[in-house]
Motif scaffolding. Structure first.
Motif, short mmCIF file in Angstrom:
data_model
loop_
_atom_site.label_atom_id
_atom_site.label_comp_id
_atom_site.label_asym_id
_atom_site.label_seq_id
_atom_site.Cartn_x
_atom_site.Cartn_y
_atom_site.Cartn_z
N VAL A 111 0.82 -1.21 0.00
CA VAL A 111 0.00 0.00 0.00
C VAL A 111 0.86 1.27 0.00
O VAL A 111 0.58 2.20 -0.76
CB VAL A 111 -0.99 -0.02 1.18
N ILE A 112 1.90 1.31 0.81
CA ILE A 112 2.71 2.53 0.88
C ILE A 112 3.41 2.82 -0.45
O ILE A 112 3.34 3.96 -0.94
CB ILE A 112 3.69 2.45 2.06
N PRO A 113 4.07 1.84 -1.09
CA PRO A 113 4.66 2.15 -2.40
C PRO A 113 3.61 2.54 -3.46
O PRO A 113 3.88 3.40 -4.31
CB PRO A 113 5.38 0.86 -2.79
N VAL A 114 2.44 1.94 -3.42
CA VAL A 114 1.38 2.31 -4.37
C VAL A 114 0.95 3.76 -4.12
O VAL A 114 0.72 4.51 -5.08
CB VAL A 114 0.19 1.34 -4.26
N MET A 115 0.86 4.16 -2.87
CA MET A 115 0.50 5.55 -2.58
C MET A 115 1.57 6.53 -3.08
O MET A 115 1.25 7.63 -3.52
CB MET A 115 0.28 5.74 -1.07
N VAL A 116 2.84 6.12 -3.02
CA VAL A 116 3.91 6.97 -3.55
C VAL A 116 3.74 7.15 -5.05
O VAL A 116 3.86 8.25 -5.59
CB VAL A 116 5.29 6.39 -3.21
N VAL A 117 3.43 6.07 -5.77
CA VAL A 117 3.24 6.15 -7.22
C VAL A 117 2.01 7.00 -7.55
O VAL A 117 2.04 7.82 -8.47
CB VAL A 117 3.13 4.74 -7.83
N PRO A 143 3.86 15.53 -4.13
CA PRO A 143 5.11 14.89 -3.71
C PRO A 143 4.90 14.05 -2.44
O PRO A 143 4.38 14.52 -1.43
CB PRO A 143 6.06 16.05 -3.45
N LEU A 144 5.28 12.80 -2.54
CA LEU A 144 5.20 11.88 -1.41
C LEU A 144 6.36 10.91 -1.56
O LEU A 144 6.42 10.15 -2.52
CB LEU A 144 3.87 11.12 -1.44
N ASP A 145 7.30 10.99 -0.66
CA ASP A 145 8.43 10.08 -0.75
C ASP A 145 8.47 9.18 0.48
O ASP A 145 7.65 9.29 1.38
CB ASP A 145 9.74 10.84 -0.91
N LEU A 146 9.43 8.30 0.51
CA LEU A 146 9.57 7.37 1.63
C LEU A 146 10.69 7.80 2.56
O LEU A 146 11.30 6.98 3.23
CB LEU A 146 9.82 5.95 1.10
N PHE A 147 10.95 9.10 2.62
CA PHE A 147 11.96 9.61 3.53
C PHE A 147 11.29 9.90 4.88
O PHE A 147 10.38 10.72 4.97
CB PHE A 147 12.59 10.90 3.00
N PHE A 148 11.73 9.20 5.89
CA PHE A 148 11.22 9.41 7.23
C PHE A 148 12.35 9.98 8.08
O PHE A 148 13.50 9.57 7.95
CB PHE A 148 10.74 8.10 7.84
#
Length: 97
Positions: free
Chosen positions: A32-38, A46-51
């Motif tokens: 789900v999280i990678p699909v939301m990024v796409v 802009p939505l990245d996986l940088f936490f």
């Protein structure tokens, strides 16, 4: 899915309850999280996986806590209470962060 895990735990089928709960969390993390990024990329949001360091540390500590609880395959009410209180602590820490 989490309601199924609760019902199975109530019936004493802890293997199934752990499997459903942890499988659901893994499913969210890996799909789900990678699909939301796409999707964010497609709609120009802009939505990245940088936490940052705080969410990363909380995720690491909560993962270790769950591992320690499920490691022996058994649980009791005190471990369940510990997980609920740790969830509340995490919620309040993000509220005031």
């Amino acid at each position: 899915e989490h309601s199924t895990a609760i019902v199975m735990a109530w019936k004493g089928k802890m293997d199934l309850a752990f499997g459903v709960a942890l499988g659901s969390s893994t499913q969210i993390a890996l799909f789900v999280i990678p699909v939301m990024v796409v999707i964010g990329w497609v709609i120009q949001q802009p939505l990245d996986l940088f936490f940052g360091p705080f969410p990363t540390a909380v995720t690491f500590l909560s993962t270790n806590l769950v591992f320690m609880v499920v490691q022996n395959g058994e649980t009791n009410w005190l471990e369940g209470a510990m997980l609920l209180f740790s969830y509340a602590i995490i919620c309040f820490s993000f509220l005031f962060y």
